[in-house]
Design a protein around this motif. Structure first.
Motif, PDB file in Angstrom:
ATOM      1  N   GLY A  56       0.811  -1.214   0.000  1.00 21.16           N
ATOM      2  CA  GLY A  56       0.000   0.000   0.000  1.00 21.16           C
ATOM      3  C   GLY A  56       0.844   1.263   0.000  1.00 21.16           C
ATOM      4  N   ALA A  57       1.989   1.218   0.669  1.00 18.56           N
ATOM      5  CA  ALA A  57       2.893   2.374   0.663  1.00 18.56           C
ATOM      6  C   ALA A  57       3.468   2.576  -0.736  1.00 18.56           C
ATOM      7  CB  ALA A  57       4.012   2.185   1.687  1.00 18.56           C
ATOM      8  N   MET A  58       3.767   1.463  -1.435  1.00 20.91           N
ATOM      9  CA  MET A  58       4.274   1.584  -2.810  1.00 20.91           C
ATOM     10  C   MET A  58       3.208   2.180  -3.722  1.00 20.91           C
ATOM     11  SD  MET A  58       6.729  -1.645  -3.603  1.00 20.91           S
ATOM     12  CE  MET A  58       5.873  -2.959  -2.761  1.00 20.91           C
ATOM     13  N   VAL A  59       1.961   1.768  -3.537  1.00 21.48           N
ATOM     14  CA  VAL A  59       0.875   2.313  -4.360  1.00 21.48           C
ATOM     15  C   VAL A  59       0.690   3.801  -4.049  1.00 21.48           C
ATOM     16  CG1 VAL A  59      -1.610   2.187  -4.821  1.00 21.48           C
ATOM     17  CG2 VAL A  59      -0.248   0.088  -4.724  1.00 21.48           C
ATOM     18  N   ALA A  60       0.798   4.176  -2.776  1.00 20.55           N
ATOM     19  CA  ALA A  60       0.697   5.599  -2.413  1.00 20.55           C
ATOM     20  C   ALA A  60       1.824   6.400  -3.062  1.00 20.55           C
ATOM     21  CB  ALA A  60       0.722   5.767  -0.900  1.00 20.55           C
ATOM     22  N   LEU A  61       3.041   5.859  -3.070  1.00 21.48           N
ATOM     23  CA  LEU A  61       4.168   6.515  -3.734  1.00 21.48           C
ATOM     24  C   LEU A  61       3.887   6.667  -5.225  1.00 21.48           C
ATOM     25  CD1 LEU A  61       7.109   7.560  -3.977  1.00 21.48           C
ATOM     26  CD2 LEU A  61       7.823   5.147  -4.068  1.00 21.48           C
ATOM     27  N   ALA A  62       3.423   5.600  -5.853  1.00 18.51           N
ATOM     28  CA  ALA A  62       3.148   5.633  -7.298  1.00 18.51           C
ATOM     29  C   ALA A  62       2.061   6.644  -7.633  1.00 18.51           C
ATOM     30  CB  ALA A  62       2.758   4.241  -7.792  1.00 18.51           C
ATOM     31  N   GLU A  63       0.964   6.633  -6.891  1.00 18.90           N
ATOM     32  CA  GLU A  63      -0.110   7.586  -7.198  1.00 18.90           C
ATOM     33  C   GLU A  63       0.342   9.017  -6.930  1.00 18.90           C
ATOM     34  OE1 GLU A  63      -4.839   8.432  -6.813  1.00 18.90           O
ATOM     35  OE2 GLU A  63      -4.043   6.500  -6.172  1.00 18.90           O
ATOM     36  N   SER A  64       1.162   9.213  -5.925  1.00 14.73           N
ATOM     37  CA  SER A  64       1.672  10.556  -5.627  1.00 14.73           C
ATOM     38  C   SER A  64       2.524  11.098  -6.760  1.00 14.73           C
ATOM     39  CB  SER A  64       2.485  10.524  -4.329  1.00 14.73           C
ATOM     40  OG  SER A  64       1.674  10.152  -3.241  1.00 14.73           O
ATOM     41  N   VAL A  65       3.454  10.278  -7.260  1.00 16.46           N
ATOM     42  CA  VAL A  65       4.343  10.761  -8.322  1.00 16.46           C
ATOM     43  C   VAL A  65       3.583  10.913  -9.637  1.00 16.46           C
ATOM     44  CG1 VAL A  65       5.310   8.533  -9.075  1.00 16.46           C
ATOM     45  CG2 VAL A  65       6.674  10.601  -9.274  1.00 16.46           C
ATOM     46  N   GLY A  66       2.667  10.001  -9.941  1.00 17.43           N
ATOM     47  CA  GLY A  66       1.894  10.114 -11.176  1.00 17.43           C
ATOM     48  C   GLY A  66       0.955  11.307 -11.176  1.00 17.43           C
ATOM     49  N   SER A  67       0.277  11.534 -10.062  1.00 17.56           N
ATOM     50  CA  SER A  67      -0.629  12.680  -9.969  1.00 17.56           C
ATOM     51  C   SER A  67       0.139  13.998 -10.023  1.00 17.56           C
ATOM     52  CB  SER A  67      -1.457  12.593  -8.676  1.00 17.56           C
ATOM     53  OG  SER A  67      -2.318  11.489  -8.726  1.00 17.56           O
ATOM     54  N   ALA A  68       1.278  14.056  -9.338  1.00 19.64           N
ATOM     55  CA  ALA A  68       2.098  15.276  -9.387  1.00 19.64           C
ATOM     56  C   ALA A  68       2.601  15.519 -10.811  1.00 19.64           C
ATOM     57  CB  ALA A  68       3.269  15.165  -8.415  1.00 19.64           C
ATOM     58  N   ALA A  69       2.978  14.447 -11.492  1.00 21.92           N
ATOM     59  CA  ALA A  69       3.445  14.592 -12.874  1.00 21.92           C
ATOM     60  C   ALA A  69       2.329  15.144 -13.764  1.00 21.92           C
ATOM     61  CB  ALA A  69       3.952  13.256 -13.407  1.00 21.92           C
ATOM     62  N   SER A  70       1.120  14.619 -13.613  1.00 21.07           N
ATOM     63  CA  SER A  70      -0.006  15.140 -14.401  1.00 21.07           C
ATOM     64  C   SER A  70      -0.196  16.627 -14.150  1.00 21.07           C
ATOM     65  CB  SER A  70      -1.303  14.405 -14.047  1.00 21.07           C
ATOM     66  OG  SER A  70      -1.337  13.135 -14.605  1.00 21.07           O
ATOM     67  N   ALA A 101      10.366   5.988  -7.490  1.00 19.90           N
ATOM     68  CA  ALA A 101       9.270   5.792  -8.438  1.00 19.90           C
ATOM     69  C   ALA A 101       9.448   6.767  -9.595  1.00 19.90           C
ATOM     70  CB  ALA A 101       7.926   6.028  -7.764  1.00 19.90           C
ATOM     71  N   ARG A 102       9.506   6.210 -10.784  1.00 20.97           N
ATOM     72  CA  ARG A 102       9.644   7.028 -12.001  1.00 20.97           C
ATOM     73  C   ARG A 102       8.346   6.927 -12.785  1.00 20.97           C
ATOM     74  NH1 ARG A 102      14.311   8.284 -15.856  1.00 20.97           N
ATOM     75  NH2 ARG A 102      13.247   8.737 -17.822  1.00 20.97           N
ATOM     76  N   ALA A 103       7.637   8.040 -12.889  1.00 17.20           N
ATOM     77  CA  ALA A 103       6.396   8.111 -13.659  1.00 17.20           C
ATOM     78  C   ALA A 103       6.727   8.626 -15.049  1.00 17.20           C
ATOM     79  CB  ALA A 103       5.393   9.040 -12.979  1.00 17.20           C
ATOM     80  N   GLU A 104       6.397   7.817 -16.062  1.00 18.07           N
ATOM     81  CA  GLU A 104       6.596   8.217 -17.454  1.00 18.07           C
ATOM     82  C   GLU A 104       5.238   8.254 -18.138  1.00 18.07           C
ATOM     83  OE1 GLU A 104       9.770   6.502 -19.732  1.00 18.07           O
ATOM     84  OE2 GLU A 104      10.712   5.755 -17.893  1.00 18.07           O
ATOM     85  N   VAL A 105       5.011   9.301 -18.883  1.00 20.27           N
ATOM     86  CA  VAL A 105       3.726   9.472 -19.538  1.00 20.27           C
ATOM     87  C   VAL A 105       3.588   8.468 -20.684  1.00 20.27           C
ATOM     88  CG1 VAL A 105       4.494  11.305 -21.127  1.00 20.27           C
ATOM     89  CG2 VAL A 105       2.094  11.162 -20.438  1.00 20.27           C
ATOM     90  N   VAL A 106       2.422   7.831 -20.744  1.00 24.81           N
ATOM     91  CA  VAL A 106       2.058   6.953 -21.850  1.00 24.81           C
ATOM     92  C   VAL A 106       1.088   7.694 -22.762  1.00 24.81           C
ATOM     93  CG1 VAL A 106       0.925   4.778 -22.487  1.00 24.81           C
ATOM     94  CG2 VAL A 106       2.409   4.873 -20.466  1.00 24.81           C
ATOM     95  N   HIS A 107       0.108   8.377 -22.133  1.00 25.44           N
ATOM     96  CA  HIS A 107      -0.884   9.163 -22.872  1.00 25.44           C
ATOM     97  C   HIS A 107      -1.079  10.486 -22.134  1.00 25.44           C
ATOM     98  CE1 HIS A 107      -4.470  10.374 -25.013  1.00 25.44           C
ATOM     99  NE2 HIS A 107      -5.115  10.459 -23.867  1.00 25.44           N
ATOM    100  N   PRO A 108      -0.627  11.611 -22.716  1.00 28.31           N
ATOM    101  CA  PRO A 108      -0.733  12.905 -22.047  1.00 28.31           C
ATOM    102  C   PRO A 108      -1.988  13.679 -22.430  1.00 28.31           C
ATOM    103  CG  PRO A 108       0.674  13.121 -23.944  1.00 28.31           C
ATOM    104  CD  PRO A 108       0.193  11.679 -23.920  1.00 28.31           C
ATOM    105  N   GLY A 109      -3.140  13.073 -22.296  1.00 25.51           N
ATOM    106  CA  GLY A 109      -4.371  13.728 -22.722  1.00 25.51           C
ATOM    107  C   GLY A 109      -4.727  14.943 -21.891  1.00 25.51           C
ATOM    108  N   ARG A 110      -5.585  15.794 -22.455  1.00 24.78           N
ATOM    109  CA  ARG A 110      -6.036  16.984 -21.726  1.00 24.78           C
ATOM    110  C   ARG A 110      -6.966  16.622 -20.587  1.00 24.78           C
ATOM    111  NH1 ARG A 110      -8.022  19.848 -26.860  1.00 24.78           N
ATOM    112  NH2 ARG A 110      -9.853  18.932 -25.939  1.00 24.78           N
ATOM    113  N   THR A 111      -7.769  15.562 -20.760  1.00 24.50           N
ATOM    114  CA  THR A 111      -8.717  15.165 -19.722  1.00 24.50           C
ATOM    115  C   THR A 111      -8.211  13.973 -18.923  1.00 24.50           C
ATOM    116  OG1 THR A 111     -10.535  15.967 -21.080  1.00 24.50           O
ATOM    117  CG2 THR A 111     -11.097  14.492 -19.273  1.00 24.50           C
ATOM    118  N   THR A 112      -7.792  12.913 -19.610  1.00 23.35           N
ATOM    119  CA  THR A 112      -7.239  11.753 -18.909  1.00 23.35           C
ATOM    120  C   THR A 112      -5.790  11.544 -19.333  1.00 23.35           C
ATOM    121  OG1 THR A 112      -8.047  10.190 -20.581  1.00 23.35           O
ATOM    122  CG2 THR A 112      -9.459  10.583 -18.659  1.00 23.35           C
ATOM    123  N   GLN A 113      -5.002  11.082 -18.382  1.00 29.70           N
ATOM    124  CA  GLN A 113      -3.596  10.834 -18.607  1.00 29.70           C
ATOM    125  C   GLN A 113      -3.294   9.410 -18.136  1.00 29.70           C
ATOM    126  OE1 GLN A 113      -4.514  13.457 -16.254  1.00 29.70           O
ATOM    127  NE2 GLN A 113      -5.040  14.590 -18.093  1.00 29.70           N
TER     128      GLN A 113
END
Length: 140
Positions: A56-70, A101-113
């Motif tokens: 769960g801590a890893m998932v929290a890290l992943a969602e944190s970095v992905g959301s911040a990246a968006s 955790a390295r978040a890399e964009v796959v789809h950089p959409g305006r509404t969904t990423q």
């Protein structure tokens, strides 16, 4: 508005104050054209009962970095970013040190990423593979 890497990392640090990210000691350490990296210490605060990093801590890290990246890459203070789907496969246990955790964009959409997030230990061993979908919602 084009921000420097240092300015982006400072904005990420400011967003963490008084949040789960601060509790988990997540910090942002590198940003590039299409990625953001955050790190988290592995210590008893994020262990499961048998002394390894809690999934769960890893998932929290992943969602944190992905959301911040968006948020950073959309570059709009008029948007809220929310995670709407996350999937994680944990492939290695970690007892101490740091995970990155390295978040890399796959789809950089305006509404969904869509983000591909790899979590690795200090020796670059793959620890977890995460897919995160975020949505950008207007603040008004």
């Amino acid at each position: 508005m084009n921000l420097t890497q240092e300015e982006i990392l400072e904005q990420c640090a400011q967003m963490c104050k008084n949040t789960l990210m601060e509790t988990l000691e997540i910090s942002f350490c590198e940003v590039g054209k299409d990625y953001l990296i955050a790190k988290m210490p592995v210590n008893p605060r994020v262990h499961q009962p048998d002394g390894v990093l809690h999934g769960g801590a890893m998932v929290a890290l992943a969602e944190s970095v992905g959301s911040a990246a968006s948020y950073m890459f959309l570059n709009s203070k008029d948007l809220f970013i929310r995670g709407i789907e996350i999937s994680a496969n944990h492939v290695k246990s970690v007892r101490e040190g740091y995970v990155y955790a390295r978040a890399e964009v796959v789809h950089p959409g305006r509404t969904t990423q869509l983000w591909d997030i790899k979590i690795r230990d200090e020796e670059q061993n793959l620890v977890s593979v995460v897919k995160l979908t975020t949505i950008a919602l207007p603040k008004n």
